[in-house]
Design a protein around this motif. Structure first.
Motif, short mmCIF file in Angstrom:
data_model
loop_
_atom_site.label_atom_id
_atom_site.label_comp_id
_atom_site.label_asym_id
_atom_site.label_seq_id
_atom_site.Cartn_x
_atom_site.Cartn_y
_atom_site.Cartn_z
N ILE A 131 0.83 -1.19 0.00
CA ILE A 131 0.00 0.00 0.00
C ILE A 131 0.87 1.25 0.00
O ILE A 131 1.81 1.36 0.79
N GLY A 132 0.59 2.18 -0.90
CA GLY A 132 1.33 3.44 -0.91
C GLY A 132 1.51 3.98 -2.31
O GLY A 132 0.95 3.48 -3.29
N HIS A 133 2.30 5.05 -2.39
CA HIS A 133 2.62 5.73 -3.65
C HIS A 133 3.99 5.26 -4.12
O HIS A 133 4.93 5.17 -3.34
N TYR A 134 4.10 5.03 -5.43
CA TYR A 134 5.37 4.63 -6.03
C TYR A 134 5.60 5.44 -7.29
O TYR A 134 4.67 5.83 -7.97
N ARG A 135 6.88 5.66 -7.60
CA ARG A 135 7.29 6.31 -8.85
C ARG A 135 7.92 5.25 -9.75
O ARG A 135 8.77 4.48 -9.31
N TYR A 136 7.52 5.26 -11.02
CA TYR A 136 8.14 4.35 -11.99
C TYR A 136 9.55 4.84 -12.28
O TYR A 136 9.76 6.02 -12.57
N THR A 137 10.53 3.94 -12.20
CA THR A 137 11.91 4.30 -12.49
C THR A 137 12.50 3.48 -13.63
O THR A 137 13.55 3.83 -14.16
N GLY A 138 11.86 2.38 -14.00
CA GLY A 138 12.38 1.56 -15.09
C GLY A 138 11.34 0.60 -15.62
O GLY A 138 10.39 0.24 -14.92
N TYR A 139 11.53 0.21 -16.89
CA TYR A 139 10.64 -0.75 -17.53
C TYR A 139 11.48 -1.54 -18.52
O TYR A 139 12.15 -0.96 -19.38
N THR A 140 11.47 -2.85 -18.40
CA THR A 140 12.22 -3.73 -19.29
C THR A 140 11.26 -4.74 -19.90
O THR A 140 10.46 -5.35 -19.20
N PRO A 199 2.62 -13.40 -26.33
CA PRO A 199 2.33 -14.79 -25.98
C PRO A 199 3.11 -15.25 -24.75
O PRO A 199 3.99 -14.54 -24.27
N ALA A 200 2.76 -16.43 -24.26
CA ALA A 200 3.37 -16.97 -23.04
C ALA A 200 4.89 -16.90 -23.13
O ALA A 200 5.47 -17.16 -24.17
N GLY A 201 5.50 -16.53 -22.03
CA GLY A 201 6.95 -16.41 -21.97
C GLY A 201 7.42 -14.97 -22.02
O GLY A 201 8.51 -14.65 -21.57
N ASN A 202 6.60 -14.09 -22.57
CA ASN A 202 6.94 -12.67 -22.60
C ASN A 202 6.57 -12.04 -21.26
O ASN A 202 5.65 -12.52 -20.58
N GLN A 203 7.28 -11.00 -20.90
CA GLN A 203 6.96 -10.31 -19.65
C GLN A 203 7.52 -8.90 -19.65
O GLN A 203 8.46 -8.60 -20.38
N GLY A 204 6.90 -8.06 -18.85
CA GLY A 204 7.38 -6.71 -18.64
C GLY A 204 7.75 -6.57 -17.18
O GLY A 204 7.01 -7.01 -16.30
N VAL A 205 8.91 -5.99 -16.91
CA VAL A 205 9.37 -5.82 -15.53
C VAL A 205 9.43 -4.32 -15.25
O VAL A 205 10.17 -3.59 -15.91
N TYR A 206 8.64 -3.90 -14.28
CA TYR A 206 8.57 -2.50 -13.88
C TYR A 206 9.34 -2.32 -12.58
O TYR A 206 9.16 -3.10 -11.64
N GLU A 207 10.17 -1.31 -12.51
CA GLU A 207 10.90 -0.96 -11.30
C GLU A 207 10.28 0.32 -10.75
O GLU A 207 10.07 1.28 -11.50
N LEU A 208 9.99 0.33 -9.45
CA LEU A 208 9.36 1.49 -8.82
C LEU A 208 10.04 1.78 -7.50
O LEU A 208 10.59 0.88 -6.86
N GLU A 209 10.00 3.04 -7.10
CA GLU A 209 10.52 3.48 -5.81
C GLU A 209 9.38 4.09 -5.02
O GLU A 209 8.55 4.82 -5.58
N ALA A 210 9.35 3.83 -3.72
CA ALA A 210 8.33 4.42 -2.86
C ALA A 210 8.50 5.93 -2.86
O ALA A 210 9.61 6.45 -2.88
N ALA A 211 7.39 6.64 -2.86
CA ALA A 211 7.41 8.10 -2.88
C ALA A 211 6.53 8.60 -1.75
O ALA A 211 5.46 8.07 -1.52
N PRO A 212 6.98 9.63 -1.02
CA PRO A 212 6.11 10.19 0.00
C PRO A 212 4.87 10.76 -0.65
O PRO A 212 4.92 11.28 -1.77
#
Length: 177
Positions: free
Chosen positions: A40-49, A139-152
């Motif tokens: 639970i909380g606020h996050y900022r997106y910092t990366g996407y692969t 299709p199956a096997g593909n994925q997206g990885v999001y990196e986030l940092e907690a933000a006040p």
């Protein structure tokens, strides 16, 4: 009738015996369930692969990632993701519900095509500051990885509302002289 009375007595004795046995188990050998993941909380997106299982190329780290993700205690979320693609910035707004089961996460939302669901995993680091969301793709096997940092909360800006462009004025007719 005798059986019912004896069954009640037997169940009562059994529950007392189980309670006493549980009380005698040393706490060091008791199995404890893992603590629930608290996202639970606020996050900022910092990366996407992007990981493409059908491509021989390395995973693609998308540049120009920004925006926020708000995970509310009532199980709803607000996603405001921006990606810089070439000379333009593309915005994705998504509102819906999320559910956690262990490290599995499920996002349910409605888009232009109707109801949709995304599934994956959520991993929060030990400090509670860095969140990694791995969303299964198609299709199956593909994925997206999001990196986030907690933000006040105070550092997370409200979504910017961009007004629709105003229609161009009709061309003026030339006056005859």
């Amino acid at each position: 009738m005798v059986f019912v009375r004896n069954a009640a007595l037997l169940l009562g004795l059994l529950s007392v015996a189980i309670g006493q046995a549980a009380a005698q188990v040393p706490t060091s050998t008791a199995v404890q369930a893992p603590a629930p993941l608290r996202l639970i909380g606020h996050y900022r997106y910092t990366g996407y692969t992007v990981f493409d299982a059908e491509s021989p190329n390395e995973p693609t780290a998308v540049r120009g990632v920004g925006g926020t993700l708000l995970l509310r205690p009532d199980g709803t979320y607000a996603k405001r993701l921006t990606l810089a693609l070439g000379t333009r910035t593309v915005s994705f707004s998504q509102d819906g519900t999320y559910a956690l089961a262990g490290d599995s996460i499920r996002f349910a939302f409605r888009d232009q095509k109707g109801p949709d669901v995304q599934r994956g995993t959520a991993r929060l680091d030990s400090t509670g500051r860095h969140l990694t969301l791995t969303i299964l793709g198609y299709p199956a096997g593909n994925q997206g990885v999001y990196e986030l940092e907690a933000a006040p909360a105070e550092a997370v800006a409200a979504p910017v509302v961009v007004p629709a462009p105003s229609p161009r004025p009709a061309p003026r007719k030339k006056r005859r002289r």
